[in-house]
Scaffold this motif. Structure first.
Motif, PDB file in Angstrom:
ATOM      1  N   SER A   1       0.838  -1.203   0.000  1.00  0.00           N
ATOM      2  CA  SER A   1       0.000   0.000   0.000  1.00  0.00           C
ATOM      3  C   SER A   1       0.875   1.255   0.000  1.00  0.00           C
ATOM      4  CB  SER A   1      -0.914   0.023   1.225  1.00  0.00           C
ATOM      5  OG  SER A   1      -1.548   1.286   1.332  1.00  0.00           O
ATOM      6  N   GLY A   2       0.865   1.978  -1.100  1.00  0.00           N
ATOM      7  CA  GLY A   2       1.599   3.233  -1.183  1.00  0.00           C
ATOM      8  C   GLY A   2       1.111   4.252  -0.162  1.00  0.00           C
ATOM      9  N   PRO A   3      -0.216   4.483  -0.058  1.00  0.00           N
ATOM     10  CA  PRO A   3      -0.704   5.458   0.920  1.00  0.00           C
ATOM     11  C   PRO A   3      -0.351   5.100   2.362  1.00  0.00           C
ATOM     12  CG  PRO A   3      -2.381   5.049  -0.731  1.00  0.00           C
ATOM     13  CD  PRO A   3      -1.281   4.035  -0.962  1.00  0.00           C
ATOM     14  N   ALA A   4      -0.437   3.821   2.731  1.00  0.00           N
ATOM     15  CA  ALA A   4      -0.100   3.433   4.109  1.00  0.00           C
ATOM     16  C   ALA A   4       1.372   3.708   4.391  1.00  0.00           C
ATOM     17  CB  ALA A   4      -0.435   1.960   4.351  1.00  0.00           C
ATOM     18  N   ASN A   5       2.231   3.379   3.440  1.00  0.00           N
ATOM     19  CA  ASN A   5       3.662   3.662   3.616  1.00  0.00           C
ATOM     20  C   ASN A   5       3.930   5.155   3.656  1.00  0.00           C
ATOM     21  OD1 ASN A   5       5.432   1.183   3.701  1.00  0.00           O
ATOM     22  ND2 ASN A   5       4.068   0.664   2.021  1.00  0.00           N
ATOM     23  N   PHE A   6       3.222   5.921   2.831  1.00  0.00           N
ATOM     24  CA  PHE A   6       3.404   7.378   2.826  1.00  0.00           C
ATOM     25  C   PHE A   6       3.032   7.969   4.182  1.00  0.00           C
ATOM     26  CE2 PHE A   6       1.531  11.596   2.429  1.00  0.00           C
ATOM     27  CZ  PHE A   6       2.634  12.307   1.990  1.00  0.00           C
ATOM     28  N   TYR A   7       1.853   7.618   4.696  1.00  0.00           N
ATOM     29  CA  TYR A   7       1.434   8.182   5.985  1.00  0.00           C
ATOM     30  C   TYR A   7       2.312   7.687   7.130  1.00  0.00           C
ATOM     31  CZ  TYR A   7      -2.514  10.891   4.401  1.00  0.00           C
ATOM     32  OH  TYR A   7      -3.280  11.857   3.812  1.00  0.00           O
ATOM     33  N   LEU A   8       2.789   6.461   7.033  1.00  0.00           N
ATOM     34  CA  LEU A   8       3.749   5.987   8.031  1.00  0.00           C
ATOM     35  C   LEU A   8       5.002   6.865   7.971  1.00  0.00           C
ATOM     36  CD1 LEU A   8       4.742   3.996  10.169  1.00  0.00           C
ATOM     37  CD2 LEU A   8       5.458   2.481   8.302  1.00  0.00           C
ATOM     38  N   GLY A   9       5.469   7.174   6.770  1.00  0.00           N
ATOM     39  CA  GLY A   9       6.614   8.072   6.613  1.00  0.00           C
ATOM     40  C   GLY A   9       6.350   9.440   7.216  1.00  0.00           C
ATOM     41  N   GLU A  10       5.142   9.954   7.008  1.00  0.00           N
ATOM     42  CA  GLU A  10       4.787  11.260   7.586  1.00  0.00           C
ATOM     43  C   GLU A  10       4.876  11.226   9.109  1.00  0.00           C
ATOM     44  OE1 GLU A  10       3.368  14.465   5.749  1.00  0.00           O
ATOM     45  OE2 GLU A  10       5.113  13.383   4.984  1.00  0.00           O
ATOM     46  N   GLY A  11       4.300  10.191   9.715  1.00  0.00           N
ATOM     47  CA  GLY A  11       4.347  10.087  11.176  1.00  0.00           C
ATOM     48  C   GLY A  11       5.767   9.976  11.689  1.00  0.00           C
ATOM     49  N   LEU A  12       6.559   9.162  11.036  1.00  0.00           N
ATOM     50  CA  LEU A  12       7.955   9.001  11.442  1.00  0.00           C
ATOM     51  C   LEU A  12       8.735  10.296  11.271  1.00  0.00           C
ATOM     52  CD1 LEU A  12       8.475   5.492   9.842  1.00  0.00           C
ATOM     53  CD2 LEU A  12       8.507   5.996  12.305  1.00  0.00           C
ATOM     54  N   ARG A  13       8.495  11.012  10.174  1.00  0.00           N
ATOM     55  CA  ARG A  13       9.179  12.291   9.930  1.00  0.00           C
ATOM     56  C   ARG A  13       8.838  13.301  11.016  1.00  0.00           C
ATOM     57  NH1 ARG A  13       7.513  16.959   8.314  1.00  0.00           N
ATOM     58  NH2 ARG A  13       5.483  16.168   7.681  1.00  0.00           N
TER      59      ARG A  13
END
Length: 94
Positions: free
Chosen positions: A55-67
């Motif tokens: 899932s691209g969106p799940a990975n993207f939002y995970l990246g946002e939270g981590l950032r």
């Protein structure tokens, strides 16, 4: 147990340990990110990525939270997975 306001009614907030389908787990995490609560979002987003690693969106939002939490190296890896899944997605590329 934590409680959150939803439609003017208090109810128990869902836990990422409960077996929720991918879409519900992802949306809860995304909403926590949108509300500026990355620490609350991460367990849900991490579970969403485990349930659906492509899932691209799940990975993207995970990246946002981590950032947001200054976990830069982990965020970069999550963003890279998001770009790999959706190479033309403008949000993942920005």
């Amino acid at each position: 147990m934590s409680y959150e306001l939803n439609s003017f009614l208090f109810h128990p907030a869902p836990s990422p340990r409960i077996s929720l389908p991918f879409e519900i787990t992802f949306q809860i995490g995304r909403l926590h990110i949108d509300q500026g609560q990355p620490a609350k979002a991460l367990p849900f987003l991490e579970k969403a990525v485990r349930l659906r690693p492509t899932s691209g969106p799940a990975n993207f939002y995970l990246g946002e939270g981590l950032r947001i939490l200054d976990r830069t190296e982990e965020a970069i890896r999550a963003y890279q997975r998001a770009i790999k899944q959706n190479p033309n997605d403008a949000a993942s590329l920005s």
